[in-house]
Design a protein around this motif. Structure first.
Motif, mmCIF file in Angstrom:
data_model
loop_
_atom_site.group_PDB
_atom_site.id
_atom_site.type_symbol
_atom_site.label_atom_id
_atom_site.label_comp_id
_atom_site.label_asym_id
_atom_site.label_seq_id
_atom_site.Cartn_x
_atom_site.Cartn_y
_atom_site.Cartn_z
ATOM 1 N N ARG A 1 -4.074 -42.199 67.223
ATOM 2 C CA ARG A 1 -3.713 -42.042 65.818
ATOM 3 C C ARG A 1 -3.235 -40.624 65.537
ATOM 4 N NH1 ARG A 1 -7.939 -44.281 63.810
ATOM 5 N NH2 ARG A 1 -9.217 -42.500 63.221
ATOM 6 N N ASN A 2 -3.935 -39.639 66.097
ATOM 7 C CA ASN A 2 -3.514 -38.250 65.910
ATOM 8 C C ASN A 2 -2.180 -37.980 66.590
ATOM 9 O OD1 ASN A 2 -5.809 -37.640 64.435
ATOM 10 N ND2 ASN A 2 -6.960 -36.951 66.225
ATOM 11 N N LEU A 3 -1.959 -38.598 67.756
ATOM 12 C CA LEU A 3 -0.702 -38.431 68.471
ATOM 13 C C LEU A 3 0.457 -39.032 67.688
ATOM 14 C CD1 LEU A 3 0.812 -37.663 71.127
ATOM 15 C CD2 LEU A 3 0.296 -39.975 71.951
ATOM 16 N N LEU A 4 0.200 -40.174 67.073
ATOM 17 C CA LEU A 4 1.253 -40.914 66.388
ATOM 18 C C LEU A 4 1.616 -40.300 65.038
ATOM 19 C CD1 LEU A 4 2.849 -43.501 67.094
ATOM 20 C CD2 LEU A 4 1.243 -44.775 65.669
ATOM 21 N N GLN A 5 0.616 -39.893 64.268
ATOM 22 C CA GLN A 5 0.893 -39.457 62.903
ATOM 23 C C GLN A 5 0.485 -38.024 62.597
ATOM 24 O OE1 GLN A 5 -1.438 -42.563 61.030
ATOM 25 N NE2 GLN A 5 -3.130 -41.173 60.595
ATOM 26 N N GLY A 6 -0.118 -37.336 63.580
ATOM 27 C CA GLY A 6 -0.506 -35.955 63.359
ATOM 28 C C GLY A 6 -1.835 -35.837 62.627
ATOM 29 N N ARG A 7 -2.170 -34.612 62.243
ATOM 30 C CA ARG A 7 -3.432 -34.335 61.557
ATOM 31 C C ARG A 7 -3.164 -33.649 60.220
ATOM 32 N NH1 ARG A 7 -7.897 -33.668 65.393
ATOM 33 N NH2 ARG A 7 -7.185 -33.997 67.530
ATOM 34 N N PRO A 8 -4.061 -33.813 59.263
ATOM 35 C CA PRO A 8 -3.937 -33.028 58.017
ATOM 36 C C PRO A 8 -4.105 -31.542 58.326
ATOM 37 C CG PRO A 8 -5.474 -34.860 57.754
ATOM 38 C CD PRO A 8 -5.180 -34.754 59.220
ATOM 39 N N ILE A 9 -3.384 -30.692 57.601
ATOM 40 C CA ILE A 9 -3.404 -29.251 57.869
ATOM 41 C C ILE A 9 -3.671 -28.478 56.582
ATOM 42 C CG2 ILE A 9 -2.016 -27.276 58.631
ATOM 43 C CD1 ILE A 9 -0.535 -29.137 60.492
ATOM 44 N N PHE A 10 -4.639 -27.558 56.631
ATOM 45 C CA PHE A 10 -4.919 -26.691 55.486
ATOM 46 C C PHE A 10 -3.805 -25.651 55.350
ATOM 47 C CE2 PHE A 10 -9.332 -28.146 55.926
ATOM 48 C CZ PHE A 10 -9.694 -28.267 54.590
ATOM 49 N N ILE A 11 -3.246 -25.528 54.144
ATOM 50 C CA ILE A 11 -2.324 -24.423 53.866
ATOM 51 C C ILE A 11 -2.960 -23.429 52.891
ATOM 52 C CG2 ILE A 11 -0.196 -25.672 54.379
ATOM 53 C CD1 ILE A 11 0.109 -26.142 51.346
ATOM 54 N N ILE A 12 -3.981 -23.882 52.181
ATOM 55 C CA ILE A 12 -4.803 -22.978 51.363
ATOM 56 C C ILE A 12 -6.258 -23.271 51.710
ATOM 57 C CG2 ILE A 12 -5.506 -22.270 49.047
ATOM 58 C CD1 ILE A 12 -2.798 -23.133 48.017
ATOM 59 N N ARG A 13 -6.986 -22.235 52.094
ATOM 60 C CA ARG A 13 -8.380 -22.417 52.503
ATOM 61 C C ARG A 13 -9.230 -21.363 51.816
ATOM 62 N NH1 ARG A 13 -11.938 -26.208 53.900
ATOM 63 N NH2 ARG A 13 -13.275 -25.649 55.664
ATOM 64 N N LYS A 14 -10.204 -21.807 51.029
ATOM 65 C CA LYS A 14 -11.076 -20.905 50.274
ATOM 66 C C LYS A 14 -10.257 -19.940 49.410
ATOM 67 C CE LYS A 14 -14.902 -21.201 53.551
ATOM 68 N NZ LYS A 14 -15.583 -22.213 52.731
ATOM 69 N N GLY A 15 -9.209 -20.477 48.785
ATOM 70 C CA GLY A 15 -8.401 -19.701 47.850
ATOM 71 C C GLY A 15 -7.335 -18.830 48.478
ATOM 72 N N LYS A 16 -7.245 -18.811 49.821
ATOM 73 C CA LYS A 16 -6.270 -17.952 50.501
ATOM 74 C C LYS A 16 -5.141 -18.785 51.100
ATOM 75 C CE LYS A 16 -5.777 -14.403 54.059
ATOM 76 N NZ LYS A 16 -6.450 -13.611 55.119
ATOM 77 N N LEU A 17 -3.906 -18.409 50.776
ATOM 78 C CA LEU A 17 -2.733 -19.100 51.291
ATOM 79 C C LEU A 17 -2.498 -18.724 52.747
ATOM 80 C CD1 LEU A 17 -0.218 -20.901 50.543
ATOM 81 C CD2 LEU A 17 0.988 -18.757 50.095
ATOM 82 N N ASP A 18 -2.406 -19.731 53.627
ATOM 83 C CA ASP A 18 -2.159 -19.504 55.052
ATOM 84 C C ASP A 18 -0.651 -19.539 55.292
ATOM 85 O OD1 ASP A 18 -1.934 -19.580 57.840
ATOM 86 O OD2 ASP A 18 -3.815 -20.677 58.068
#
Length: 225
Positions: A84-101
């Motif tokens: 499933r991860n190979l086929l559709q990928g994983r969710p990714i944090f772009i903001i974590r604890k208020g900080k933009l990555d």
């Protein structure tokens, strides 16, 4: 001309069945492999409409093959987290604890405009109010607000609220509906009784619903000009 019409109807019905087999999703909710299948189905369906000499089976067989592949991949994905991860990928944090990555943002090829636009669609107009934000596998963004900016709930102020339940549609576009959801069946006599309580001609009703407490909600059709 008649042959083209018949071929178009057959393909149309076949595509509808194929899409129903794939499940109910909006275009923006499609996983990458589902989007690929959808594009391929569209491309294949057009070919026999442009080439009358092509046997219809040359279109229907590939469609069946693609749908079979989609169903097989969906079943395997349910059984295997790795696949499933190979086929559709994983969710990714772009903001974590208020900080933009910004590094993750660059890897995902998201601009800050994309993020701000997505937040506005979540009714958040200030990025500083965001605790966490995640890019889901379908490209949408899920947002968790900081606690101080979240709307108050009855639980926050220790208020007990009675559940209303989901209203059931019993009249839609002037026609009684006795089975809107698969589990919710209403007798015609009960529908007629509710219509009588609102004192309206059923043909003049755009929408009529009733909840578990017997409260009704009515929208009348606007008169035609």
């Amino acid at each position: 001309m008649a042959i083209n019409f018949i071929r178009a109807i057959i393909i149309y019905i076949f595509i509808i069945i194929a899409v129903r087999l794939m499940g109910k999703r909006q275009v923006g909710e499609l996983k990458p492999h589902e989007l690929v299948i959808t594009i391929l189905l569209s491309a294949i369906a057009v070919i026999p409409l442009e080439e009358n000499s092509m046997p219809l089976a040359n279109c229907l067989v590939p469609i069946l093959l693609f749908i079979s592949m989609e169903i097989i991949m969906s079943v395997v994905s349910m059984k295997s987290l790795w696949f499933r991860n190979l086929l559709q990928g994983r969710p990714i944090f772009i903001i974590r604890k208020g900080k933009l990555d910004q590094k993750k943002l660059s890897e995902m090829r998201f601009t800050i405009d994309d993020v701000v636009d997505a937040l506005r669609q979540k009714d958040i107009f200030d990025l500083s109010e965001v605790e966490d934000a995640v890019i889901e596998t379908n490209g949408s963004i899920s947002v968790l607000q900081k606690a101080e900016y979240k709307p108050l709930t009855p639980n926050d102020v220790s208020i007990s609220v009675k559940e209303k339940g989901m209203p059931i549609t019993i009249v839609m576009d002037g026609k009684p509906v006795n089975e809107y959801f698969n589990e919710c069946k209403i007798k015609d006599s009960e529908i007629e009784l509710v219509i009588q309580t609102v004192n309206k001609d059923v043909n003049r009703i755009m929408l009529l619903t009733i909840d578990d407490d017997g409260n009704t909600f009515l929208i009348e059709k606007e008169p035609k000009k």
